[in-house]
Design an enzyme around this catalytic site. Structure first.
Site, PDB file in Angstrom:
ATOM      1  N   ASP A   1       0.870  -1.179   0.000  1.00  0.00           N
ATOM      2  CA  ASP A   1       0.000   0.000   0.000  1.00  0.00           C
ATOM      3  C   ASP A   1       0.909   1.231   0.000  1.00  0.00           C
ATOM      4  O   ASP A   1       1.575   1.490   1.005  1.00  0.00           O
ATOM      5  CB  ASP A   1      -0.876   0.052   1.256  1.00  0.00           C
ATOM      6  CG  ASP A   1      -1.902  -1.071   1.348  1.00  0.00           C
ATOM      7  OD1 ASP A   1      -1.563  -2.214   0.982  1.00  0.00           O
ATOM      8  OD2 ASP A   1      -3.018  -0.811   1.815  1.00  0.00           O
TER       9      ASP A   1
ATOM     10  N   LYS B   1      -7.232   3.213  -2.888  1.00  0.00           N
ATOM     11  CA  LYS B   1      -7.577   3.252  -1.461  1.00  0.00           C
ATOM     12  C   LYS B   1      -7.879   4.677  -1.042  1.00  0.00           C
ATOM     13  O   LYS B   1      -7.191   5.616  -1.439  1.00  0.00           O
ATOM     14  CB  LYS B   1      -6.403   2.662  -0.673  1.00  0.00           C
ATOM     15  CG  LYS B   1      -6.520   2.691   0.832  1.00  0.00           C
ATOM     16  CD  LYS B   1      -5.289   2.000   1.426  1.00  0.00           C
ATOM     17  CE  LYS B   1      -5.150   2.196   2.910  1.00  0.00           C
ATOM     18  NZ  LYS B   1      -3.922   1.563   3.443  1.00  0.00           N
TER      19      LYS B   1
ATOM     20  N   LYS C   1     -10.499   0.059  -1.925  1.00  0.00           N
ATOM     21  CA  LYS C   1     -10.326  -0.213  -0.497  1.00  0.00           C
ATOM     22  C   LYS C   1     -10.722   1.035   0.287  1.00  0.00           C
ATOM     23  O   LYS C   1     -10.271   2.138  -0.018  1.00  0.00           O
ATOM     24  CB  LYS C   1      -8.878  -0.588  -0.177  1.00  0.00           C
ATOM     25  CG  LYS C   1      -8.598  -0.734   1.330  1.00  0.00           C
ATOM     26  CD  LYS C   1      -7.163  -1.155   1.598  1.00  0.00           C
ATOM     27  CE  LYS C   1      -6.835  -1.107   3.090  1.00  0.00           C
ATOM     28  NZ  LYS C   1      -5.441  -1.550   3.381  1.00  0.00           N
TER      29      LYS C   1
END
Length: 231
Positions: A98, A162, A191
């Site tokens: 990430d 995300k 996400k």
């Protein structure tokens, strides 16, 4: 029947990235994090890159992924630094990456830089069969900037985009999840992370299109689900 009506404990746990990204914890806290993740079979533990090897050892044989947060939480390191950190995290056992977008370059309108950064990191992940997630940090962005990032993601094809780090001025919102999902469709997954602390909020994010939930309240959410359903 909706995804929520069909939800089981196993399915819900599979949405969860069980998170511990604070800078003032001990190894025993990472051990507890990993034990909880293994017990519930969460998708991943979300940690900074330094404890990757430690958590990989704790999670050996459990099937739970180790996720490394890269250039966290500000994203203000060079592409070279992010590439090095990504490669090192993967070498030490990370199954998922990430990374935080360079928002200064986005704000500057330097979309070519943002795309190059995303392409380099995502390509490393693809070569190693690693899940990649691009953190937008939506609390600092206009809707047009969010859409620009979504357009780049549709070209580069990370596994996920995300909403947030959870360390900014705001976390995931339903509006942002819906916007991101509408922009990328099925090309990239979404996400939701930041401020998701109860079952109903997690459900709302899933119904809005999120396919992963990043939260430090994963255990609390699971306990709520088990109590509510009696399973």
């Amino acid at each position: 029947m909706s995804v929520i009506q069909e939800m089981t404990a196993k399915k819900l746990a599979g949405y969860m990235d069980h998170t511990l990204l604070k800078a003032y914890v001990k190894d025993e806290d990472f051990k507890k994090l990993c034990e909880e993740a293994a017990r519930y079979q969460f998708a991943m533990v979300a940690i900074n890159s330094f404890p990757v090897a430690l958590c990989k050892e704790y999670l050996k044989g459990t099937g739970v992924h180790v996720g490394a947060a890269i250039s966290f939480p500000l994203g203000q390191t060079t592409i070279g630094c992010k590439v090095f950190e990504t490669k090192q995290a993967i070498a030490e056992g990370a199954d998922e990456i990430d990374y935080v977008v360079n928002l200064v370059q986005l704000k500057n309108g330097n979309l070519a830089y943002v795309e190059d950064e995303m392409r380099q990191i995502v390509s490393i992940c693809k070569e190693k069969d690693i899940i990649s997630k691009v953190i937008f940090e939506n609390c600092y962005l206009t809707d047009d900037e969010k859409k620009q990032l979504c357009e780049i993601a549709c070209k580069v094809k990370p596994t996920f985009i995300k909403t947030s780090t959870g360390f900014g001025t705001g976390g995931a919102t339903l509006e942002d999840v819906k916007l991101m999902k509408a922009e990328v469709g099925d090309a990239v997954k979404v996400k939701a992370a930041g401020g998701i602390r109860d079952l109903d909020t997690a459900y709302a994010m899933i119904e809005a299109g999120a396919e992963r939930i990043g939260t430090s309240a994963s255990v609390k959410i699971m306990e709520e689900f088990l109590k509510r359903t009696g399973k």
